[in-house]
Design a protein around this motif. Structure first.
Motif, PDB file in Angstrom:
ATOM      1  N   TRP A 340       5.343  42.060 -15.193  1.00  0.00           N
ATOM      2  CA  TRP A 340       3.887  42.184 -15.194  1.00  0.00           C
ATOM      3  C   TRP A 340       3.451  43.637 -15.144  1.00  0.00           C
ATOM      4  O   TRP A 340       2.371  43.985 -15.652  1.00  0.00           O
ATOM      5  N   ARG A 344       0.675  45.589 -17.548  1.00  0.00           N
ATOM      6  CA  ARG A 344      -0.405  46.475 -17.104  1.00  0.00           C
ATOM      7  C   ARG A 344      -0.270  47.860 -17.708  1.00  0.00           C
ATOM      8  O   ARG A 344      -1.281  48.521 -17.979  1.00  0.00           O
ATOM      9  N   GLU A 350      -3.945  40.383 -17.704  1.00  0.00           N
ATOM     10  CA  GLU A 350      -2.937  39.423 -17.277  1.00  0.00           C
ATOM     11  C   GLU A 350      -3.276  38.005 -17.719  1.00  0.00           C
ATOM     12  O   GLU A 350      -2.378  37.175 -17.870  1.00  0.00           O
TER      13      GLU A 350
END
Length: 599
Positions: A340, A344, A350
Motif C-alpha cells: 500500500w 501511495r 486507496e
C-alpha cells in the motif's frame, strides 16, 4: 501477578505495553531487541532504541514522550514475525548507574489493565540492564523476569546479541580502545539519526522501497550485515534530522519540513530524498498532477488522460503483486504495508486499489474458509484471521456475509465440541449436587420396533452428569460413563452406549448443534478435552492443502465453481482413504454433498 527474578508467566497474544517506572533524578532509556531462534538479531534493524523507535514490522514501538519517571514500549505480539523467537526488553542509564535508581519496576499492561509486575531490586552499579524477555513456548507467548546487569554498558549489551555498534574512535597502538561512552540523559526528537548504509535514493518514478518477492541477493545480505548502529546521540558537526510527521508509522507524502512549498516522502522510518512540488489544483484541475481537465460535451469534467493511463498501467502490475503477497503472507505484515505504500507513492487513491483488488480478495477469503473447514474444526486463530481479512480488505456483500455466517457457526460448533458449553436454567427440574445443565430443548425419541419406528415427543436434557430424555409416557437416563460416541446420521443424533439396551436416537431441529454440545459434554465428563492445536485423524497438513489448491486451480474439479469450496477425500476416510494430496480434491459444497461417501 507479581514476578520474582527468574519467574515466568503467560501473556495474551495481543497488543501489550511494557512500562518501566522508577524514582530518581536519573533517566532510564528503554530498548528492545528482536532475536531469532539462534539468540541473535537478524540485522541491526532488530534493535529498537531512541534513534530507531519503531521496528519495521510494527511489532515494537518506543514511546518518545512517556510520562515523567517512566519509559514505555508498545509490543504487538500478533505482528511479530514468525522468525522472531524472543523479544528482549532492556534499559540503560546516562550519567549514572542502576545502583542510583530507586523503586525500579517493570509492568506489563494489556487492554484491560496490568497483567504482570516485576519489582527489580538489588541492582548493581551498571549502566545497562536486561529487564526480561518475551519468548514463544508451545505456540503461546510467555514473559520471563531476568534483571541482569551489563557491566560493559548498552554497547556491550546489544553487541552480545549481534548488533554492530559504530566506534567513532577505533583503537590504535597509540590510542587504546576507550570505555563505552555514556548516553545523553535527555530525550529529544531532534537527536541525530543512527548512521545508515546508503542503498541509493529513490527516483521520481520508483518508490524508495521497491516491492519484490525474490530472495535477497548477496549484496543485500552484505548490506544488512554491515549496517551499524550509532548509539552516541552527541555527534558534533551533524545537523539534527527533521522531526517525523504526525503519523510516523505510515509511509506517505508529507509537507517537507525544510521546504513547505513541496512534499517529501517519509518511508515509515525516516525522511528520504524523494521530493515533489506541492500541487495546487483548482476545481477544474487534476488532484493528482494539477493539470487542467477537459470539459465534457454535456457538462462535467473528463478524467485526466495522463493520470488515468498511468494508474491503469500501475494497477495492472500491482494487482499481480497483491495476489502474491496475499497468498504468501496474508493481509498483514511488512510486505502488506509496503504494497500500500507503493500505491501511495504513486499518489493513487486507496479506494481504486481496493476496487482493483476485490476479485483476488474474495478468492483469498474463499481460500481461508476452505482451508479452515478442511478438517471440520474452526480454531480461534482461524476465525480471527478470517474476520481480520474481511475488515482489512474492506469486503462486503451477500457472499461475504454468507461466508461470515458459515465461519461463525463452524467456530461455535468447534467450541462446543471442545467443551466450551453454555449453562442454561431449568426451572422445575431436580438436579443432583453440582449438576449444571448445558442443553434443554424439544426432541423426538426414535425407537425401532418390529412393527416400525415409535416416535415419542419430549425434552432432551444434557448436563455435566448425565443425558436425560423426559417424554409424555416414558423417560430415560444415560450417565456419561456409559456413552461411547455421538454422531449425526440422516439428520438425527445417534447416541451409542454400553448399556444392554444400547443407545438412543433423537430427532431434533438442529442435529449438528446438538451433537456438538453432547460431544463436548462427553469429553468434559470423560476428561477427553483436546489440547490446544491438537487435531484428529481428519487433519490435513497446511502444505498438503496448498498443494491441492494449487493443483486444482482453486475451483471445483467437477463443475468449475469458485465459491463454497471444500476439500474432499476421493476415497473416503470411512473406507480407508488416506489424507494425502493424491487422495484429495477440491469440490464445491453442492458437488461434495452429491458425492457423499461414494468413491
Amino acid at each position: 501477578m507479581k514476578l520474582s527474578k527468574g519467574a515466568n508467566a503467560p501473556v495474551p497474544t495481543s497488543l501489550l505495553a511494557v512500562v518501566i517506572s522508577w524514582r530518581s533524578e536519573h533517566a532510564v532509556d528503554a530498548h528492545a531487541l528482536l532475536l531469532a531462534e539462534a539468540g541473535a538479531v537478524r540485522t541491526d534493524r532488530d534493535l529498537v532504541f531512541f534513534n530507531a523507535p519503531r521496528h519495521m514490522s510494527q511489532a515494537v514501538t518506543l514511546d518518545q514522550e512517556p510520562a515523567p519517571g517512566t519509559a514505555r514500549l508498545s509490543i504487538s505480539l500478533p505482528r511479530t514475525e514468525p522468525e522472531v523467537a524472543r523479544i528482549v526488553v532492556a534499559g540503560s542509564v546516562d550519567d549514572g548507574t542502576f545502583g542510583d535508581i530507586a523503586d525500579l519496576t517493570l509492568t506489563i499492561e494489556a487492554a484491560d489493565g496490568p497483567i504482570a509486575q516485576f519489582d527489580i531490586t538489588d541492582t548493581d552499579a551498571v549502566a545497562a540492564m536486561m529487564f526480561g524477555e518475551f519468548y514463544r513456548r508451545d505456540g503461546q507467548w510467555r514473559f520471563r523476569a531476568i534483571g541482569q546487569g551489563w557491566a560493559s554498558g548498552l554497547s556491550g549489551l546489544v553487541t552480545e546479541f549481534g548488533v554492530t555498534v559504530d566506534d567513532p574512535a577505533a583503537p590504535t597502538p597509540d590510542r587504546p580502545r576507550p570505555a563505552p561512552t555514556a548516553l545523553p540523559q535527555h530525550r529529544s526528537s531532534t537527536s541525530p539519526a543512527r548512521q545508515r548504509v546508503s542503498v541509493g535514493g529513490p527516483t521520481d518514478a520508483t518508490p524508495p522501497r521497491q516491492l519484490h518477492h525474490s530472495a535477497p541477493s548477496d549484496q543485500d545480505d552484505q548490506l544488512g550485515r554491515s549496517r551499524a548502529v550509532d548509539l552516541d546521540r552527541r555527534r558534533h558537526g551533524i545537523d539534527p534530522p527533521p522531526p517525523p510527521p504526525p503519523n510516523p508509522e505510515r509511509a506517505d507524502w508529507h509537507s517537507d519540513p525544510e521546504h513547505p512549498s513541496r512534499v517529501r516522502w517519509w518511508d515509515g522510518a525516516e525522511w528520504t530524498s524523494a521530493i515533489r512540488a506541492r500541487p495546487q489544483p483548482g476545481p477544474r484541475d487534476c488532484a493528482r498532477c494539477g493539470n487542467p481537465r477537459r470539459r465534457k460535451l454535456f457538462g462535467g469534467l473528463a478524467p485526466c488522460e495522463r493520470c488515468e493511463s498511468e494508474i491503469e498501467e500501475f494497477l495492472t502490475h500491482w494487482h499481480t503483486q497483491a495476489w502474491r503477497v496475499l497468498t504468501a503472507f496474508g493481509p498483514r505484515g511488512a510486505e502488506w504495508a509496503e504494497l500500500w505504500a507503493s500505491l501511495r507513492y504513486q499518489r493513487i487513491d486507496e479506494g481504486l486499489g481496493r476496487a482493483a483488488l476485490r476479485d483476488v480478495a474474495l478468492t483469498y477469503v474463499e481460500r481461508l474458509v476452505a482451508f479452515a473447514f478442511a478438517d471440520g474444526e474452526i480454531e480461534q486463530a482461524e476465525y480471527e484471521a478470517f474476520e481480520y481479512a474481511i475488515e482489512e480488505l474492506a469486503l462486503s456483500g451477500p457472499l461475504v456475509e454468507d461466508l461470515r455466517r458459515r465461519m461463525y457457526r463452524g467456530h461455535t460448533l468447534s467450541r462446543l465440541r471442545g467443551g466450551d458449553l453454555p449453562v442454561v436454567r431449568t426451572p422445575g427440574l431436580h438436579l443432583d449436587p453440582e449438576e449444571r445443565v448445558h442443553l434443554d430443548l424439544p426432541a423426538v425419541h426414535v425407537r425401532q420396533l418390529a412393527r416400525g419406528p415409535k416416535l415419542t415427543d419430549g425434552r432432551l436434557i444434557a448436563s455435566n452428569k448425565k443425558l436425560r430424555f423426559v417424554g409424555t409416557d416414558t423417560g430415560t437416563e444415560l450417565p456419561w460413563n456409559r456413552v461411547v460416541s455421538v454422531r449425526v446420521e440422516q439428520r438425527t443424533v445417534v447416541i451409542a452406549a454400553t448399556s444392554a439396551r444400547g443407545g438412543a436416537t433423537f430427532d431434533v431441529d438442529d442435529p449438528d448443534y446438538v451433537a456438538a454440545a453432547l460431544e463436548g459434554a462427553l469429553r468434559v465428563a470423560k476428561r477427553l478435552i483436546l489440547t490446544p492445536g491438537q487435531r484428529d485423524t481428519r487433519s490435513i497438513p497446511q502444505e498438503v492443502k496448498a498443494e491441492v489448491w494449487q493443483r486444482d486451480g482453486g475451483k471445483c474439479v467437477e463443475c468449475g465453481d469458485g465459491h463454497y469450496l471444500e476439500f474432499d477425500h476421493i476415497i473416503p476416510l470411512s473406507r480407508g482413504g488416506a489424507t494425502s494430496a493424491t487422495n484429495l480434491q477440491i469440490l464445491c459444497r453442492a458437488c461434495n454433498r452429491a458425492k457423499g461417501a461414494r468413491i
